[in-house]
Write a protein that holds these residues in place. Structure first.
Motif, mmCIF file in Angstrom:
data_model
loop_
_atom_site.group_PDB
_atom_site.id
_atom_site.type_symbol
_atom_site.label_atom_id
_atom_site.label_comp_id
_atom_site.label_asym_id
_atom_site.label_seq_id
_atom_site.Cartn_x
_atom_site.Cartn_y
_atom_site.Cartn_z
ATOM 1 N N GLY A 9 0.817 -1.200 0.000
ATOM 2 C CA GLY A 9 0.000 0.000 0.000
ATOM 3 C C GLY A 9 0.852 1.252 0.000
ATOM 4 O O GLY A 9 1.986 1.252 0.493
ATOM 5 N N THR A 11 0.642 5.455 0.942
ATOM 6 C CA THR A 11 -0.093 6.544 1.572
ATOM 7 C C THR A 11 0.825 7.759 1.639
ATOM 8 O O THR A 11 1.874 7.778 1.015
ATOM 9 C CB THR A 11 -0.621 6.134 2.961
ATOM 10 O OG1 THR A 11 -1.417 7.204 3.508
ATOM 11 C CG2 THR A 11 0.503 5.787 3.918
ATOM 12 N N MET A 21 -2.659 3.557 9.027
ATOM 13 C CA MET A 21 -2.642 2.470 8.068
ATOM 14 C C MET A 21 -1.746 1.329 8.563
ATOM 15 O O MET A 21 -2.101 0.146 8.437
ATOM 16 C CB MET A 21 -2.162 2.960 6.692
ATOM 17 C CG MET A 21 -2.934 4.162 6.134
ATOM 18 S SD MET A 21 -4.729 4.064 6.351
ATOM 19 C CE MET A 21 -5.136 2.651 5.324
ATOM 20 N N TRP A 39 2.945 -1.001 4.155
ATOM 21 C CA TRP A 39 2.608 0.374 3.780
ATOM 22 C C TRP A 39 3.857 1.207 3.564
ATOM 23 O O TRP A 39 4.794 1.158 4.363
ATOM 24 C CB TRP A 39 1.737 1.029 4.865
ATOM 25 C CG TRP A 39 0.305 0.637 4.746
ATOM 26 C CD1 TRP A 39 -0.352 -0.307 5.489
ATOM 27 C CD2 TRP A 39 -0.650 1.148 3.807
ATOM 28 N NE1 TRP A 39 -1.663 -0.426 5.070
ATOM 29 C CE2 TRP A 39 -1.871 0.473 4.035
ATOM 30 C CE3 TRP A 39 -0.587 2.107 2.793
ATOM 31 C CZ2 TRP A 39 -3.022 0.734 3.293
ATOM 32 C CZ3 TRP A 39 -1.731 2.369 2.049
ATOM 33 C CH2 TRP A 39 -2.931 1.687 2.307
#
Length: 388
Positions: A9, A11, A21, A39
């Motif tokens: 992911g 962000t 997250m 993340w």
């Protein structure tokens, strides 16, 4: 031993963007031991700039800025969540939207991201500095201007935030931008908006032309000259004990004349799933977990997040932890302007702010500024893609 399913992911690199997250991923992994979620972060400017097409090739999960919605939908780079999440869940998300946050990720009748984070420009103050000076939190634009004239006011003056603030002045004067395909705003409202904006910007220190909203808040908590920020995208982190040297209190916007409190331009962040992912089903379960009302009001907000679910915004414990950030600013979110999301608006957004910044710094003819913006706007409408 079965190999774990791995999701990647992306962000944005602030405590509000990254930590919730990571925390939700950790808990999801504990509940689903066969899953690993990694993340990574990017800068706030990259968050606004780097295309969904690029990110979707590299990541399964993307925290995105809602103006990318039209672009993402046109290129089918993200999954329409209506296809992977239940109608009941999406109805709950829609019914508990903070302002237009849910709608901001809906394009051509489909939902392209979940509004896990809600934000709009709100006001912030240093209560200690205002008390020392015997000054109340301003309630009107005239009171704000008087405070600015004694050097106590600042706000973000980088191009993207300046453009969003220009939209705010237009909306607050009674006309939304981009209502026609011929012009960004009427001359009457546009000229008045520019003049009002400049009357305030003239009294803000030059250093704020290099600061985004959270840099403004960092400046406010680490120095003692700025007591009030009239509008910048809210960050509840700065209203929490221990996050900064000083605690900021957040407020609704000042009133502009008899029209009531100003109307700012909606921000926030949504969680989208790449259509290129090999594990869309698992990514959807994680997205549902993050956006659920229970997680939004607990793990998400406890780890620096700024939730997008209305129940979290109204939660007493959430507000106790944040000096009533959410209760104080919810009215601002509820009336916030949803900026255009047609395919080419990102191109306009990337360049138009520079024009307004030049005017704020050096002055000029307002009609000329509007003419330049109109040319950019009409060009952006011609870019190939799906228009709303």
């Amino acid at each position: 031993m079965n190999k774990k399913i791995q999701l990647k992911g992306i962000t944005w690199g602030h405590s509000r963007g990254l930590l919730p997250m990571v925390a939700t991923a950790q808990r999801f992994e504990e509940l689903h031991p066969n899953v690993e979620i990694i993340w990574r972060k990017r800068t706030l400017q990259e968050f606004a700039d780097k295309s969904i097409a690029q990110l979707s090739e590299e990541y399964d999960l993307m925290v995105i800025d809602h103006p990318w919605t039209g672009h993402a939908a046109a290129q089918k780079r993200v999954v329409a969540l209506d296809e992977v999440l239940s109608k009941a869940f999406l109805e709950d998300q829609k019914g508990n939207s903070v302002g237009k946050s849910y709608t901001s990720y809906n394009f051509e009748g489909l939902q392209w991201a979940l509004p896990i984070d809600a934000a709009t420009p709100v006001a912030a103050s240093r209560p200690d500095l205002l008390a020392e000076s015997g000054i109340a939190v301003p309630k009107t634009f005239d009171e704000l201007l008087a405070l600015a004239k004694i050097g106590k006011v600042a706000f973000a003056l980088i191009p993207i935030d300046v453009l969003m603030s220009f939209y705010m002045f237009c909306c607050s004067l009674g006309e939304d931008p981009c209502l026609t395909t011929e012009r960004i705003i009427s001359e009457e409202v546009g000229v008045k908006a520019l003049k009002l904006f400049k009357s305030l910007a003239d009294h803000v220190d030059e250093r704020f032309y290099n600061k985004n909203p959270f840099m403004v808040y960092e400046d406010m908590v680490n120095n003692d000259d700025i007591a009030y920020c009239p509008f910048a995208y809210g960050y509840s982190n700065y209203s929490r004990d221990g996050y900064g040297r000083k605690v900021l209190h957040f407020h609704d916007l000042v009133a502009l004349g008899e029209k009531g409190p100003m109307i700012s331009t909606l921000g926030g962040a949504g969680l989208a799933i790449s259509s290129k992912s090999n594990h869309i089903d698992v990514a959807a379960k994680y997205a549902e977990f993050v956006a659920s009302p229970e997680i939004q009001a607990t793990i998400y907000v406890e780890n620096g997040g700024q939730p997008g679910h209305l129940k979290a915004w109204k939660d007493e414990e959430v507000n106790r932890r944040t000096a009533d950030f959410f209760g104080q600013t919810l009215p601002t979110l509820e009336r916030a302007f949803l900026r255009p999301r047609y395919y080419g608006h990102m191109h306009f957004q990337d360049h138009a702010g520079d024009v307004v910044v030049e005017y704020l710094r050096n002055g000029g003819d307002e009609l000329s500024v509007l003419a330049t913006l109109n040319t950019m706007y009409k060009e952006s409408l011609q870019l190939v893609g799906s228009n709303e």
